[in-house]
Design an enzyme around this catalytic site. Structure first.
Site, PDB file in Angstrom:
ATOM      1  N   TYR A 163       0.205-101.542  62.580  1.00 20.14           N
ATOM      2  CA  TYR A 163       1.307-100.586  62.376  1.00 20.14           C
ATOM      3  C   TYR A 163       2.282-101.105  61.322  1.00 20.14           C
ATOM      4  O   TYR A 163       2.616-100.408  60.362  1.00 20.14           O
ATOM      5  CB  TYR A 163       2.044-100.333  63.706  1.00 20.14           C
ATOM      6  CG  TYR A 163       3.377 -99.637  63.504  1.00 20.14           C
ATOM      7  CD1 TYR A 163       3.437 -98.298  63.135  1.00 20.14           C
ATOM      8  CD2 TYR A 163       4.583-100.334  63.658  1.00 20.14           C
ATOM      9  CE1 TYR A 163       4.663 -97.673  62.922  1.00 20.14           C
ATOM     10  CE2 TYR A 163       5.805 -99.723  63.449  1.00 20.14           C
ATOM     11  CZ  TYR A 163       5.837 -98.389  63.080  1.00 20.14           C
ATOM     12  OH  TYR A 163       7.053 -97.772  62.864  1.00 20.14           O
TER      13      TYR A 163
ATOM     14  N   ASP B 201       5.544-110.444  71.141  1.00 14.51           N
ATOM     15  CA  ASP B 201       6.987-110.175  71.298  1.00 14.51           C
ATOM     16  C   ASP B 201       7.788-111.425  70.942  1.00 14.51           C
ATOM     17  O   ASP B 201       7.434-112.533  71.365  1.00 14.51           O
ATOM     18  CB  ASP B 201       7.314-109.780  72.747  1.00 14.51           C
ATOM     19  CG  ASP B 201       7.102-108.298  72.989  1.00 14.51           C
ATOM     20  OD1 ASP B 201       6.767-107.578  72.021  1.00 14.51           O
ATOM     21  OD2 ASP B 201       7.256-107.865  74.143  1.00 14.51           O
TER      22      ASP B 201
ATOM     23  N   LEU C  69       2.577 -81.975  65.411  1.00 16.89           N
ATOM     24  CA  LEU C  69       2.853 -81.916  66.850  1.00 16.89           C
ATOM     25  C   LEU C  69       1.987 -82.888  67.663  1.00 16.89           C
ATOM     26  O   LEU C  69       1.793 -82.692  68.860  1.00 16.89           O
ATOM     27  CB  LEU C  69       2.706 -80.469  67.379  1.00 16.89           C
ATOM     28  CG  LEU C  69       3.596 -79.437  66.683  1.00 16.89           C
ATOM     29  CD1 LEU C  69       3.360 -78.031  67.257  1.00 16.89           C
ATOM     30  CD2 LEU C  69       5.090 -79.780  66.829  1.00 16.89           C
TER      31      LEU C  69
ATOM     32  N   ASP D 100       5.272 -80.760  60.847  1.00 18.88           N
ATOM     33  CA  ASP D 100       4.832 -81.711  61.877  1.00 18.88           C
ATOM     34  C   ASP D 100       3.471 -81.230  62.396  1.00 18.88           C
ATOM     35  O   ASP D 100       3.228 -80.022  62.486  1.00 18.88           O
ATOM     36  CB  ASP D 100       5.852 -81.752  63.026  1.00 18.88           C
ATOM     37  CG  ASP D 100       5.778 -83.041  63.826  1.00 18.88           C
ATOM     38  OD1 ASP D 100       6.759 -83.806  63.817  1.00 18.88           O
ATOM     39  OD2 ASP D 100       4.714 -83.308  64.449  1.00 18.88           O
TER      40      ASP D 100
ATOM     41  N   PHE E 262      15.740-100.632  63.141  1.00 16.40           N
ATOM     42  CA  PHE E 262      15.552-101.609  64.212  1.00 16.40           C
ATOM     43  C   PHE E 262      15.126-100.854  65.486  1.00 16.40           C
ATOM     44  O   PHE E 262      14.057-100.262  65.477  1.00 16.40           O
ATOM     45  CB  PHE E 262      16.763-102.544  64.287  1.00 16.40           C
ATOM     46  CG  PHE E 262      16.611-103.606  63.202  1.00 16.40           C
ATOM     47  CD1 PHE E 262      16.682-103.257  61.847  1.00 16.40           C
ATOM     48  CD2 PHE E 262      16.285-104.906  63.507  1.00 16.40           C
ATOM     49  CE1 PHE E 262      16.438-104.188  60.835  1.00 16.40           C
ATOM     50  CE2 PHE E 262      16.051-105.852  62.511  1.00 16.40           C
ATOM     51  CZ  PHE E 262      16.128-105.491  61.180  1.00 16.40           C
ATOM     52  N   ASN E 263      15.903-100.769  66.540  1.00 10.91           N
ATOM     53  CA  ASN E 263      15.382-100.158  67.780  1.00 10.91           C
ATOM     54  C   ASN E 263      16.176 -98.907  68.155  1.00 10.91           C
ATOM     55  O   ASN E 263      17.142 -98.996  68.931  1.00 10.91           O
ATOM     56  CB  ASN E 263      15.422-101.176  68.925  1.00 10.91           C
ATOM     57  CG  ASN E 263      14.473-102.327  68.656  1.00 10.91           C
ATOM     58  OD1 ASN E 263      14.742-103.193  67.831  1.00 10.91           O
ATOM     59  ND2 ASN E 263      13.340-102.322  69.304  1.00 10.91           N
TER      60      ASN E 263
ATOM     61  N   ILE F 205      13.312 -89.168  65.763  1.00 12.00           N
ATOM     62  CA  ILE F 205      14.341 -89.421  64.740  1.00 12.00           C
ATOM     63  C   ILE F 205      14.450 -88.220  63.789  1.00 12.00           C
ATOM     64  O   ILE F 205      15.546 -87.843  63.368  1.00 12.00           O
ATOM     65  CB  ILE F 205      14.026 -90.729  63.968  1.00 12.00           C
ATOM     66  CG1 ILE F 205      13.836 -91.892  64.957  1.00 12.00           C
ATOM     67  CG2 ILE F 205      15.144 -91.054  62.982  1.00 12.00           C
ATOM     68  CD1 ILE F 205      13.274 -93.173  64.346  1.00 12.00           C
TER      69      ILE F 205
ATOM     70  N   LEU G 164      11.042 -99.853  75.173  1.00 15.42           N
ATOM     71  CA  LEU G 164      11.686-100.028  76.482  1.00 15.42           C
ATOM     72  C   LEU G 164      12.297 -98.750  77.076  1.00 15.42           C
ATOM     73  O   LEU G 164      12.091 -98.415  78.237  1.00 15.42           O
ATOM     74  CB  LEU G 164      12.789-101.091  76.316  1.00 15.42           C
ATOM     75  CG  LEU G 164      13.690-101.353  77.508  1.00 15.42           C
ATOM     76  CD1 LEU G 164      12.924-102.039  78.628  1.00 15.42           C
ATOM     77  CD2 LEU G 164      14.894-102.215  77.082  1.00 15.42           C
TER      78      LEU G 164
ATOM     79  N   ASN H 143       2.854 -85.856  68.385  1.00 11.35           N
ATOM     80  CA  ASN H 143       3.730 -86.613  69.288  1.00 11.35           C
ATOM     81  C   ASN H 143       5.068 -85.913  69.518  1.00 11.35           C
ATOM     82  O   ASN H 143       6.085 -86.560  69.756  1.00 11.35           O
ATOM     83  CB  ASN H 143       3.963 -88.032  68.727  1.00 11.35           C
ATOM     84  CG  ASN H 143       4.398 -88.996  69.818  1.00 11.35           C
ATOM     85  OD1 ASN H 143       4.003 -88.852  70.979  1.00 11.35           O
ATOM     86  ND2 ASN H 143       5.211 -89.983  69.466  1.00 11.35           N
TER      87      ASN H 143
HETATM   88  N1  LIG Z   1      11.244 -94.968  67.116  1.00 11.93           N
HETATM   89  C1  LIG Z   1      11.180 -96.214  66.705  1.00 11.93           C
HETATM   90  O1  LIG Z   1      11.335 -97.151  67.501  1.00 11.93           O
HETATM   91  C2  LIG Z   1      10.927 -96.533  65.250  1.00 11.93           C
HETATM   92  C3  LIG Z   1      11.274 -97.799  64.761  1.00 11.93           C
HETATM   93  C4  LIG Z   1      11.022 -98.085  63.422  1.00 11.93           C
HETATM   94  C5  LIG Z   1      10.429 -97.135  62.601  1.00 11.93           C
HETATM   95  N2  LIG Z   1      10.086 -95.918  63.112  1.00 11.93           N
HETATM   96  C6  LIG Z   1       9.453 -94.945  62.226  1.00 11.93           C
HETATM   97  O2  LIG Z   1      10.267 -93.798  62.168  1.00 11.93           O
HETATM   98  C7  LIG Z   1       9.484 -92.625  62.005  1.00 11.93           C
HETATM   99  C8  LIG Z   1       9.857 -91.616  63.067  1.00 11.93           C
HETATM  100  O3  LIG Z   1       9.690 -92.229  64.333  1.00 11.93           O
HETATM  101  P1  LIG Z   1       9.969 -91.440  65.670  1.00 11.93           P
HETATM  102  O4  LIG Z   1      10.430 -92.431  66.672  1.00 11.93           O
HETATM  103  O5  LIG Z   1      10.764 -90.225  65.407  1.00 11.93           O
HETATM  104  O6  LIG Z   1       8.480 -91.055  66.037  1.00 11.93           O
HETATM  105  P2  LIG Z   1       7.916 -89.689  66.634  1.00 11.93           P
HETATM  106  O7  LIG Z   1       6.509 -89.955  67.020  1.00 11.93           O
HETATM  107  O8  LIG Z   1       8.837 -89.151  67.652  1.00 11.93           O
HETATM  108  O9  LIG Z   1       7.974 -88.744  65.350  1.00 11.93           O
HETATM  109  C9  LIG Z   1       6.985 -88.739  64.358  1.00 11.93           C
HETATM  110  C10 LIG Z   1       6.510 -87.319  64.195  1.00 11.93           C
HETATM  111  O10 LIG Z   1       5.500 -87.282  63.195  1.00 11.93           O
HETATM  112  C11 LIG Z   1       4.476 -86.395  63.615  1.00 11.93           C
HETATM  113  N3  LIG Z   1       3.263 -86.787  62.900  1.00 11.93           N
HETATM  114  C12 LIG Z   1       2.524 -87.911  63.049  1.00 11.93           C
HETATM  115  N4  LIG Z   1       1.498 -87.904  62.187  1.00 11.93           N
HETATM  116  C13 LIG Z   1       1.592 -86.753  61.465  1.00 11.93           C
HETATM  117  C14 LIG Z   1       0.822 -86.174  60.431  1.00 11.93           C
HETATM  118  N5  LIG Z   1      -0.288 -86.743  59.957  1.00 11.93           N
HETATM  119  N6  LIG Z   1       1.213 -84.977  59.927  1.00 11.93           N
HETATM  120  C15 LIG Z   1       2.314 -84.345  60.401  1.00 11.93           C
HETATM  121  N7  LIG Z   1       3.068 -84.849  61.389  1.00 11.93           N
HETATM  122  C16 LIG Z   1       2.719 -86.049  61.918  1.00 11.93           C
HETATM  123  C17 LIG Z   1       4.422 -86.528  65.128  1.00 11.93           C
HETATM  124  O11 LIG Z   1       3.889 -85.395  65.777  1.00 11.93           O
HETATM  125  C18 LIG Z   1       5.890 -86.751  65.471  1.00 11.93           C
HETATM  126  O12 LIG Z   1       6.528 -85.529  65.774  1.00 11.93           O
HETATM  127  C19 LIG Z   1       8.039 -93.081  62.064  1.00 11.93           C
HETATM  128  O13 LIG Z   1       7.569 -93.219  60.749  1.00 11.93           O
HETATM  129  C20 LIG Z   1       8.116 -94.443  62.731  1.00 11.93           C
HETATM  130  O14 LIG Z   1       7.068 -95.285  62.325  1.00 11.93           O
HETATM  131  C21 LIG Z   1      10.337 -95.594  64.401  1.00 11.93           C
END
Ligand SMILES: NC(=O)c1ccc[n+]([C@@H]2O[C@H](COP(=O)([O-])OP(=O)(O)OC[C@H]3O[C@@H](n4cnc5c(N)ncnc54)[C@H](O)[C@@H]3O)[C@@H](O)[C@H]2O)c1
Length: 334
Positions: free
Chosen positions: A148, A294, A33, A31, A177-178, A12, A199, A35
């Site tokens: 989480y 779920d 990195l 970041d 949401f998703n 995101i 999914l 993930n």
């Molecule tokens: N994708 C979803 O389904 C979803 C849904 C609801 C909420 N969120 C929230 O949205 C945010 C972004 O989600 P996303 O899907 O892009 O996830 P993602 O894992 O793709 O992105 C998160 C990024 O944060 C980095 N990161 C993690 N811990 C870190 C740290 N301590 N220091 C620096 N970087 C760090 C990871 O390397 C990753 O690049 C998150 O907070 C997640 O909880 C995501």
């Protein structure tokens, strides 16, 4: 003046960086990195034709994070960085609390120290109680059922407390949401290093033949086709919500909470069928047992975000699947 994005190479965060750059904001991205991959930075620049300043920094490393605040003057922070795999949070709760809660505290402290007063925070629909009825409004009961979800709920509370302390922090808490889909260019998309438990990455892998079939967890829910129903939202629509949130903070600094979803549910089978249309092939799937925790149906009432920020999701499930498939094909070629 720049916007700091934490987790800026993630799914995101990278799409939000593109939207910010396209709107003329300067972006500094940090970041660790864990993930995501560093070359996302180059791909963001390729899409936008603009530079992104990137720091390979962990939010738990306060000294390195402080150096970023010393080098730039930020107007706002968009805080995505977190660990997000629900099932992993159950087996690794300490890591989740440390990364998500401590990381947020470090960030808030530095924001306070350097006088940065605008925060947009990534929260989640996972903060709502399982018993809450969809459509979920921002006033639906919150009772996160997983570590989480609790890390996010605790961060929301911390942000509220810091706001209430009167030191100037204003914030928009966005409950996603998703999110699925990818940028229409096919240059950025969902590219986790860790095993996801959502999914779409599995549908995409089954479509490309990387895995034999998608596991569908339960077809005996009280839904139209028995499979779980979720509120899928295109990641680009979601990214645009962050720009609206920044505008909201600039116009009337305060504390707000908004759901970001489409406001309608699609079943797992709907997604598989829409993906079949997008990739023009059959996607093999296997019905397996329900997954613990779920729910049958979860979708948002996003009307508050529309009323107060002027934000509304525009893209359809067909758009989400088309863009995800374009991205998947690019990954296969790379
Ligand atoms: N994708 C979803 O389904 C979803 C849904 C609801 C909420 N969120 C929230 O949205 C945010 C972004 O989600 P996303 O899907 O892009 O996830 P993602 O894992 O793709 O992105 C998160 C990024 O944060 C980095 N990161 C993690 N811990 C870190 C740290 N301590 N220091 C620096 N970087 C760090 C990871 O390397 C990753 O690049 C998150 O907070 C997640 O909880 C995501």
């Amino acid at each position: 003046m720049a916007i700091l994005i934490t987790g800026g190479t993630g799914f995101i965060g990278s799409h939000t960086a593109v939207e910010l750059l396209n709107e003329g904001y300067d972006v500094v991205s940090v970041d660790n990195l864990s993930n995501s991959k560093k070359d996302v930075v180059d791909r963001i620049s390729e899409i936008t034709g603009k530079p992104v300043i990137f720091y390979h920094v962990d939010l738990l490393d306060r000294q390195s994070l402080r150096k970023v605040f010393q080098q730039h003057k930020f107007t706002s922070v968009i805080h995505f960085a977190a660990s997000k795999v629900l099932s992993e949070s159950i087996s690794e709760p300490i890591n989740y609390y440390r990364n998500n809660v401590e990381g947020t505290i470090n960030l808030l402290e530095l924001m306070q120290e350097y006088g940065v007063q605008q925060l947009v925070f990534s929260s989640t629909a996972a903060v709502y109680a399982e018993s809450a009825q969809s459509p979920l409004t921002e006033d639906s009961p919150c009772l996160a059922e997983t570590p989480y979800g609790r890390t996010k709920l605790f961060c929301e509370e911390i942000i509220r407390d810091v706001h209430n302390s009167g030191k100037g922090l204003c914030a928009v808490i966005l409950r996603y949401f998703n999110p699925i889909g990818a940028h229409a260019s096919g240059l950025i998309g969902e590219e986790p290093n860790l095993n996801p438990d959502n999914l779409m990455p599995y549908v995409a892998k089954a479509a490309s033949g990387e895995i034999e079939c998608v596991a569908v967890y339960g077809n005996d829910y009280p839904t139209k086709d028995g499979t779980g129903v979720r509120d899928f939202i295109h990641v680009v629509d979601l990214a645009k919500g962050h720009l609206q949130a920044l505008e909201k903070l600039q116009q009337s600094p305060a504390l707000y909470t908004y759901n970001l979803g489409c406001g309608r549910g699609h079943s797992v089978m709907d997604v598989i069928q829409a993906y079949e249309q997008a990739c023009a092939k059959k996607i093999p799937y296997k019905i397996t047992a329900r997954r613990a925790g779920d729910l049958a149906e979860v979708f948002a009432d996003p009307s508050k975000a529309e009323r107060e920020m002027g934000w509304k999701a525009q893209l359809t499930i067909a758009d989400m699947c088309r863009d995800s498939w374009t991205w998947k094909q690019r990954c296969q070629r790379a």
